[in-house]
Design a protein around this motif. Sequence first.
Motif, PDB file in Angstrom:
ATOM      1  N   CYS A  34     -12.361 -25.091 -12.032  1.00 50.03           N
ATOM      2  CA  CYS A  34     -11.399 -25.603 -11.062  1.00 50.03           C
ATOM      3  C   CYS A  34     -10.430 -26.564 -11.738  1.00 50.03           C
ATOM      4  CB  CYS A  34     -12.125 -26.296  -9.909  1.00 50.03           C
ATOM      5  SG  CYS A  34     -13.013 -27.800 -10.396  1.00 50.03           S
ATOM      6  N   GLU A  35      -9.382 -26.949 -11.015  1.00 49.52           N
ATOM      7  CA  GLU A  35      -8.360 -27.829 -11.594  1.00 49.52           C
ATOM      8  C   GLU A  35      -8.940 -29.194 -11.960  1.00 49.52           C
ATOM      9  OE1 GLU A  35      -4.055 -29.658 -10.212  1.00 49.52           O
ATOM     10  OE2 GLU A  35      -4.601 -27.611  -9.597  1.00 49.52           O
ATOM     11  N   ARG A  36      -9.889 -29.682 -11.164  1.00 44.81           N
ATOM     12  CA  ARG A  36     -10.516 -30.966 -11.472  1.00 44.81           C
ATOM     13  C   ARG A  36     -11.251 -30.893 -12.813  1.00 44.81           C
ATOM     14  NH1 ARG A  36     -15.319 -32.438  -7.642  1.00 44.81           N
ATOM     15  NH2 ARG A  36     -16.141 -30.706  -8.860  1.00 44.81           N
ATOM     16  N   ASP A  37     -11.946 -29.775 -13.038  1.00 44.65           N
ATOM     17  CA  ASP A  37     -12.653 -29.625 -14.306  1.00 44.65           C
ATOM     18  C   ASP A  37     -11.685 -29.411 -15.466  1.00 44.65           C
ATOM     19  OD1 ASP A  37     -15.124 -29.986 -13.172  1.00 44.65           O
ATOM     20  OD2 ASP A  37     -15.490 -27.853 -12.842  1.00 44.65           O
ATOM     21  N   ALA A  38     -10.533 -28.793 -15.198  1.00 48.03           N
ATOM     22  CA  ALA A  38      -9.515 -28.667 -16.243  1.00 48.03           C
ATOM     23  C   ALA A  38      -9.029 -30.048 -16.672  1.00 48.03           C
ATOM     24  CB  ALA A  38      -8.348 -27.811 -15.748  1.00 48.03           C
ATOM     25  N   ALA A  39      -8.888 -30.963 -15.710  1.00 44.01           N
ATOM     26  CA  ALA A  39      -8.510 -32.338 -16.040  1.00 44.01           C
ATOM     27  C   ALA A  39      -9.608 -33.020 -16.844  1.00 44.01           C
ATOM     28  CB  ALA A  39      -8.213 -33.116 -14.762  1.00 44.01           C
ATOM     29  N   SER A  62      -2.004 -29.155 -13.590  1.00 47.44           N
ATOM     30  CA  SER A  62      -1.896 -28.132 -12.556  1.00 47.44           C
ATOM     31  C   SER A  62      -1.215 -26.885 -13.097  1.00 47.44           C
ATOM     32  CB  SER A  62      -1.123 -28.681 -11.355  1.00 47.44           C
ATOM     33  OG  SER A  62      -1.040 -27.713 -10.332  1.00 47.44           O
ATOM     34  N   GLU A  63      -0.158 -27.081 -13.877  1.00 49.60           N
ATOM     35  CA  GLU A  63       0.574 -25.943 -14.438  1.00 49.60           C
ATOM     36  C   GLU A  63      -0.274 -25.195 -15.463  1.00 49.60           C
ATOM     37  OE1 GLU A  63       3.686 -23.258 -15.138  1.00 49.60           O
ATOM     38  OE2 GLU A  63       3.255 -24.666 -13.508  1.00 49.60           O
ATOM     39  N   ILE A  64      -0.969 -25.937 -16.324  1.00 49.63           N
ATOM     40  CA  ILE A  64      -1.823 -25.309 -17.341  1.00 49.63           C
ATOM     41  C   ILE A  64      -2.959 -24.543 -16.675  1.00 49.63           C
ATOM     42  CG2 ILE A  64      -3.455 -25.792 -19.215  1.00 49.63           C
ATOM     43  CD1 ILE A  64      -1.627 -28.189 -19.944  1.00 49.63           C
ATOM     44  N   HIS A  65      -3.541 -25.152 -15.643  1.00 53.01           N
ATOM     45  CA  HIS A  65      -4.632 -24.486 -14.925  1.00 53.01           C
ATOM     46  C   HIS A  65      -4.141 -23.187 -14.309  1.00 53.01           C
ATOM     47  CE1 HIS A  65      -7.336 -23.810 -11.415  1.00 53.01           C
ATOM     48  NE2 HIS A  65      -8.266 -24.086 -12.324  1.00 53.01           N
ATOM     49  N   HIS A  66      -2.927 -23.202 -13.785  1.00 52.41           N
ATOM     50  CA  HIS A  66      -2.360 -21.987 -13.201  1.00 52.41           C
ATOM     51  C   HIS A  66      -2.143 -20.924 -14.276  1.00 52.41           C
ATOM     52  CE1 HIS A  66       0.094 -19.389 -10.698  1.00 52.41           C
ATOM     53  NE2 HIS A  66       1.032 -19.414 -11.618  1.00 52.41           N
ATOM     54  N   LYS A  67      -1.603 -21.316 -15.422  1.00 52.61           N
ATOM     55  CA  LYS A  67      -1.323 -20.362 -16.500  1.00 52.61           C
ATOM     56  C   LYS A  67      -2.593 -19.757 -17.069  1.00 52.61           C
ATOM     57  CE  LYS A  67       3.070 -22.282 -18.224  1.00 52.61           C
ATOM     58  NZ  LYS A  67       3.854 -21.040 -18.045  1.00 52.61           N
ATOM     59  N   THR A  68      -3.634 -20.560 -17.189  1.00 52.07           N
ATOM     60  CA  THR A  68      -4.860 -20.093 -17.841  1.00 52.07           C
ATOM     61  C   THR A  68      -5.863 -19.491 -16.872  1.00 52.07           C
ATOM     62  OG1 THR A  68      -5.950 -22.248 -17.613  1.00 52.07           O
ATOM     63  CG2 THR A  68      -4.623 -21.891 -19.595  1.00 52.07           C
ATOM     64  N   ALA A  69      -5.597 -19.605 -15.574  1.00 50.44           N
ATOM     65  CA  ALA A  69      -6.537 -19.144 -14.546  1.00 50.44           C
ATOM     66  C   ALA A  69      -7.909 -19.784 -14.721  1.00 50.44           C
ATOM     67  CB  ALA A  69      -6.658 -17.624 -14.552  1.00 50.44           C
ATOM     68  N   GLY A  70      -7.917 -21.018 -15.238  1.00 52.67           N
ATOM     69  CA  GLY A  70      -9.165 -21.758 -15.370  1.00 52.67           C
ATOM     70  C   GLY A  70     -10.028 -21.360 -16.545  1.00 52.67           C
ATOM     71  N   ASN A  71      -9.513 -20.522 -17.456  1.00 51.99           N
ATOM     72  CA  ASN A  71     -10.288 -20.146 -18.641  1.00 51.99           C
ATOM     73  C   ASN A  71     -10.432 -21.376 -19.541  1.00 51.99           C
ATOM     74  OD1 ASN A  71     -10.638 -19.215 -21.516  1.00 51.99           O
ATOM     75  ND2 ASN A  71     -10.775 -17.239 -20.482  1.00 51.99           N
ATOM     76  N   PRO A  72     -11.647 -21.872 -19.789  1.00 47.62           N
ATOM     77  CA  PRO A  72     -11.815 -23.138 -20.522  1.00 47.62           C
ATOM     78  C   PRO A  72     -11.261 -23.109 -21.939  1.00 47.62           C
ATOM     79  CG  PRO A  72     -13.816 -22.587 -19.351  1.00 47.62           C
ATOM     80  CD  PRO A  72     -12.943 -21.385 -19.279  1.00 47.62           C
ATOM     81  N   LEU A  73     -11.550 -22.035 -22.691  1.00 45.04           N
ATOM     82  CA  LEU A  73     -11.039 -21.953 -24.058  1.00 45.04           C
ATOM     83  C   LEU A  73      -9.526 -21.916 -24.065  1.00 45.04           C
ATOM     84  CD1 LEU A  73     -11.448 -21.613 -27.113  1.00 45.04           C
ATOM     85  CD2 LEU A  73     -11.548 -19.138 -26.720  1.00 45.04           C
ATOM     86  N   THR A 107      -7.576 -23.067 -21.763  1.00 45.17           N
ATOM     87  CA  THR A 107      -7.117 -24.390 -21.352  1.00 45.17           C
ATOM     88  C   THR A 107      -7.118 -25.368 -22.521  1.00 45.17           C
ATOM     89  OG1 THR A 107      -7.921 -24.069 -19.089  1.00 45.17           O
ATOM     90  CG2 THR A 107      -7.589 -26.351 -19.812  1.00 45.17           C
ATOM     91  N   LEU A 108      -8.216 -25.398 -23.275  1.00 44.47           N
ATOM     92  CA  LEU A 108      -8.327 -26.320 -24.405  1.00 44.47           C
ATOM     93  C   LEU A 108      -7.311 -26.006 -25.494  1.00 44.47           C
ATOM     94  CD1 LEU A 108     -12.200 -26.630 -24.623  1.00 44.47           C
ATOM     95  CD2 LEU A 108     -10.605 -28.502 -24.209  1.00 44.47           C
ATOM     96  N   GLU A 109      -7.110 -24.721 -25.775  1.00 45.28           N
ATOM     97  CA  GLU A 109      -6.135 -24.363 -26.803  1.00 45.28           C
ATOM     98  C   GLU A 109      -4.719 -24.712 -26.358  1.00 45.28           C
ATOM     99  OE1 GLU A 109      -6.658 -23.633 -29.723  1.00 45.28           O
ATOM    100  OE2 GLU A 109      -8.727 -22.962 -29.813  1.00 45.28           O
ATOM    101  N   TYR A 110      -4.437 -24.498 -25.077  1.00 47.84           N
ATOM    102  CA  TYR A 110      -3.108 -24.863 -24.588  1.00 47.84           C
ATOM    103  C   TYR A 110      -2.910 -26.374 -24.672  1.00 47.84           C
ATOM    104  CZ  TYR A 110       1.190 -24.331 -21.933  1.00 47.84           C
ATOM    105  OH  TYR A 110       2.499 -24.322 -21.562  1.00 47.84           O
ATOM    106  N   LEU A 111      -3.953 -27.141 -24.315  1.00 49.47           N
ATOM    107  CA  LEU A 111      -3.857 -28.593 -24.420  1.00 49.47           C
ATOM    108  C   LEU A 111      -3.676 -29.025 -25.866  1.00 49.47           C
ATOM    109  CD1 LEU A 111      -6.644 -29.512 -21.865  1.00 49.47           C
ATOM    110  CD2 LEU A 111      -4.228 -30.148 -21.648  1.00 49.47           C
ATOM    111  N   ARG A 112      -4.367 -28.335 -26.784  1.00 45.65           N
ATOM    112  CA  ARG A 112      -4.214 -28.672 -28.202  1.00 45.65           C
ATOM    113  C   ARG A 112      -2.777 -28.425 -28.656  1.00 45.65           C
ATOM    114  NH1 ARG A 112      -4.314 -26.268 -33.091  1.00 45.65           N
ATOM    115  NH2 ARG A 112      -4.548 -24.190 -32.177  1.00 45.65           N
ATOM    116  N   LEU A 113      -2.212 -27.302 -28.216  1.00 40.38           N
ATOM    117  CA  LEU A 113      -0.825 -27.009 -28.563  1.00 40.38           C
ATOM    118  C   LEU A 113       0.118 -28.040 -27.953  1.00 40.38           C
ATOM    119  CD1 LEU A 113      -0.900 -23.138 -28.074  1.00 40.38           C
ATOM    120  CD2 LEU A 113      -0.726 -24.359 -30.249  1.00 40.38           C
ATOM    121  N   LEU A 114      -0.191 -28.441 -26.727  1.00 40.67           N
ATOM    122  CA  LEU A 114       0.631 -29.447 -26.063  1.00 40.67           C
ATOM    123  C   LEU A 114       0.586 -30.759 -26.825  1.00 40.67           C
ATOM    124  CD1 LEU A 114       2.326 -30.100 -23.514  1.00 40.67           C
ATOM    125  CD2 LEU A 114       0.210 -30.814 -22.406  1.00 40.67           C
TER     126      LEU A 114
END
Length: 269
Positions: free
Chosen positions: A187-192, A209-220, A222-229
């Motif tokens: 969920c978005e809370r867990d993405a945070a 919220s935007e990253i969670h939408h793009k990744t559909a909650g996929n944890p890996l 999400t983490l890779e997108y955050l790393r790129l960010l």
Amino acid sequence: MPTYGRPGVTVGRDAEVAFLRQALDRSLNRRGSAIAIEAEPGMGKSHLLRGLINDARSLDFSIVHLVGHVSDAFEPFVALSQLPRLNDPLVDVAMPFDADPRTRFAAFNDYLNQLSRRPALVVIDDLQWVDEASLLVISRSIENAIDLGITFVCAVRVGASETDHARSGALRFILRSCTRLHLAGVCERDAAALAATIGDFAVEPLDISEIHHKTAGNPLFTLEYLRLLRMSDAPSLRHAPPEVSRVIEDRMRLATIDLRVLVALELLG
């Protein structure tokens, strides 16, 4: 799921972790079980298995950890060749995989009998890549393992990455013998909460919220997108690491044509 700042931390999945720990508790009382963790790549299957192994080790379990590899999928008995040797002269020998099927099954069941002298956990990661010969032996022995009080837990990749090998009759039998545990996106809370594990890196709620939408909650993912960010002022999914690219490709194969066009247009800016 893995995290960069604290690799031993599991974010979300409280119900799944509790369910797996209950299986270990039952094994302590000699009540076995079989569980299949099913999810697309990046959802945290292997991470849950590592946590389960650590829990079992703390309880002094005997542990067998096998891993299927796509390159080995058609090499007979390569998965069972990973079996650790046990300190018993009756089974502390190479499995007789060149013998007739009855001898092979008997040898594997002797191995399980020896393993079950203590509470035991058998883990198989990437079951979909385990060779057919090993799958056949396991499928015909899984009920015996449960009767012996062994906890059997496997992880299976599902989605567009499945191949003809995944339609193996032995694999289907194993999965029918298991309680199925499906991992959906977090969920978005867990993405945070995942973002908080990275360290001194603040992410705005709208960005999460935007990253969670793009990744559909996929944890890996999400983490890779955050790393790129974190590394860039203008992160692009076009430059994601290979394992993330594979997740994207899998999602695209499952998507409708219209969605593919929209995603392609977004990536092109």
